[in-house]
Design an enzyme around this catalytic site. Structure first.
Site, PDB file in Angstrom:
ATOM      1  N   GLU A 186       0.822  -1.206   0.000  1.00  0.00           N
ATOM      2  CA  GLU A 186       0.000   0.000   0.000  1.00  0.00           C
ATOM      3  C   GLU A 186       0.862   1.265   0.000  1.00  0.00           C
ATOM      4  O   GLU A 186       1.843   1.347   0.718  1.00  0.00           O
ATOM      5  CB  GLU A 186      -0.922   0.025   1.231  1.00  0.00           C
ATOM      6  CG  GLU A 186      -1.845  -1.177   1.336  1.00  0.00           C
ATOM      7  CD  GLU A 186      -2.790  -1.328   0.148  1.00  0.00           C
ATOM      8  OE1 GLU A 186      -3.012  -0.336  -0.564  1.00  0.00           O
ATOM      9  OE2 GLU A 186      -3.294  -2.451  -0.060  1.00  0.00           O
TER      10      GLU A 186
ATOM     11  N   CYS B 273      -8.232  -2.733   7.745  1.00  0.00           N
ATOM     12  CA  CYS B 273      -6.810  -2.644   7.384  1.00  0.00           C
ATOM     13  C   CYS B 273      -6.403  -1.194   7.154  1.00  0.00           C
ATOM     14  O   CYS B 273      -5.360  -0.743   7.628  1.00  0.00           O
ATOM     15  CB  CYS B 273      -6.500  -3.462   6.120  1.00  0.00           C
ATOM     16  SG  CYS B 273      -6.467  -5.234   6.433  1.00  0.00           S
TER      17      CYS B 273
ATOM     18  N   HIS C  89      -0.758  -6.292   1.636  1.00  0.00           N
ATOM     19  CA  HIS C  89      -1.964  -7.132   1.570  1.00  0.00           C
ATOM     20  C   HIS C  89      -1.630  -8.454   0.891  1.00  0.00           C
ATOM     21  O   HIS C  89      -1.041  -8.476  -0.196  1.00  0.00           O
ATOM     22  CB  HIS C  89      -3.057  -6.424   0.771  1.00  0.00           C
ATOM     23  CG  HIS C  89      -4.073  -5.729   1.620  1.00  0.00           C
ATOM     24  ND1 HIS C  89      -4.308  -4.381   1.555  1.00  0.00           N
ATOM     25  CD2 HIS C  89      -4.932  -6.215   2.565  1.00  0.00           C
ATOM     26  CE1 HIS C  89      -5.275  -4.061   2.426  1.00  0.00           C
ATOM     27  NE2 HIS C  89      -5.664  -5.144   3.048  1.00  0.00           N
TER      28      HIS C  89
HETATM   29  N1  PCA Z   1      -8.303  -7.720   5.778  1.00  0.00           N
HETATM   30  C1  PCA Z   1      -9.313  -6.732   6.040  1.00  0.00           C
HETATM   31  C2  PCA Z   1      -9.326  -6.584   7.527  1.00  0.00           C
HETATM   32  C3  PCA Z   1      -8.554  -7.712   8.074  1.00  0.00           C
HETATM   33  C4  PCA Z   1      -7.872  -8.305   6.917  1.00  0.00           C
HETATM   34  O1  PCA Z   1      -7.033  -9.233   6.957  1.00  0.00           O
HETATM   35  C5  PCA Z   1      -9.064  -5.435   5.261  1.00  0.00           C
HETATM   36  O2  PCA Z   1      -8.462  -5.474   4.172  1.00  0.00           O
HETATM   37  O3  PCA Z   1      -9.500  -4.370   5.705  1.00  0.00           O
END
Ligand code: PCA
Length: 201
Positions: A95, A158, A180
């Site tokens: 990100e 997240c 991610h």
């Molecule tokens: N993914 C979610 C919240 C927890 C996770 O592993 C997200 O992308 O917000």
């Protein structure tokens, strides 16, 4: 002068400290590969020059950051790597920014759904992650894994964690990023790429 700075001046080698987080399962899933990666990492002995604190955070608005802060304040890491699952993505993504906005489509693990609001009414609109993205991409590539740039961590837990962590670390100057994990059948290659990233930073 801080103890670590003094030790550095004296030329004593200290292991770089990493606080690395993943999340517990959410949205009726029974596993979350980002939490599994923390368990995988904690069970290995392959981080020779790294001191690792691996933590699995709750998928709860406010809850994730307060847990993070507790570990951060106690462990005082040199670097922070946050991870989570983006089930609908096909590749590992890093990100670029955390935004000051929450708009959840599903409830968190306390059953709370926060929609269309700022995370911090007096905070900046967005903050950049602070670990060199090109370096992260080339480290992942060196482990045979594609790591792509993402400019949105979503509007759920997240992103809320990322935004709050970037705000908290602004004056502390601790580099931090968010990666991610994609939705995959098998995460062996992904975990090895993350390990390569941690060992290469
Ligand atoms: N993914 C979610 C919240 C927890 C996770 O592993 C997200 O992308 O917000």
């Amino acid at each position: 002068m801080k103890a670590r700075a003094l030790i550095g001046l004296l030329g004593i080698h200290m292991k770089k400290k990493f606080l690395i987080t993943g999340f517990e399962p959410f949205d009726k899933d029974t596993t979350n590969p980002s939490g599994d990666w923390i368990n995988w990492m904690n069970s290995r002995n392959s981080f020779c020059n790294r001191e690792i604190c691996g933590v699995i955070l709750p998928v709860k608005f406010n809850g994730g950051f307060s847990e993070f802060k507790k570990f951060y304040d106690e462990f005082c890491p040199d670097m922070v790597i946050l991870t989570g699952l983006a089930k609908n993505r096909k590749e590992l993504t890093v990100e670029r920014i955390g935004i000051n906005w929450v708009d959840a489509r599903i409830p968190d693990n306390d059953g709370i759904t926060i929609t269309s609001q700022k995370i911090d009414v007096s905070g900046p609109d967005a903050l950049f992650t602070t670990i060199d993205i090109d370096k992260l991409i080339s480290l992942a590539n060196s482990a045979g894994c594609v790591l792509k740039l993402s400019t949105s961590a979503g509007e759920y837990v997240c992103n809320e964690l990322l935004y709050k962590v970037l705000c908290y670390l602004q004056d502390k100057k601790t580099p931090a990023t968010f990666i991610h994990l994609p939705g995959l059948e098998n995460y062996d290659g992904t975990y090895l790429a993350l390990e390569t990233i941690v060992n290469g930073l």
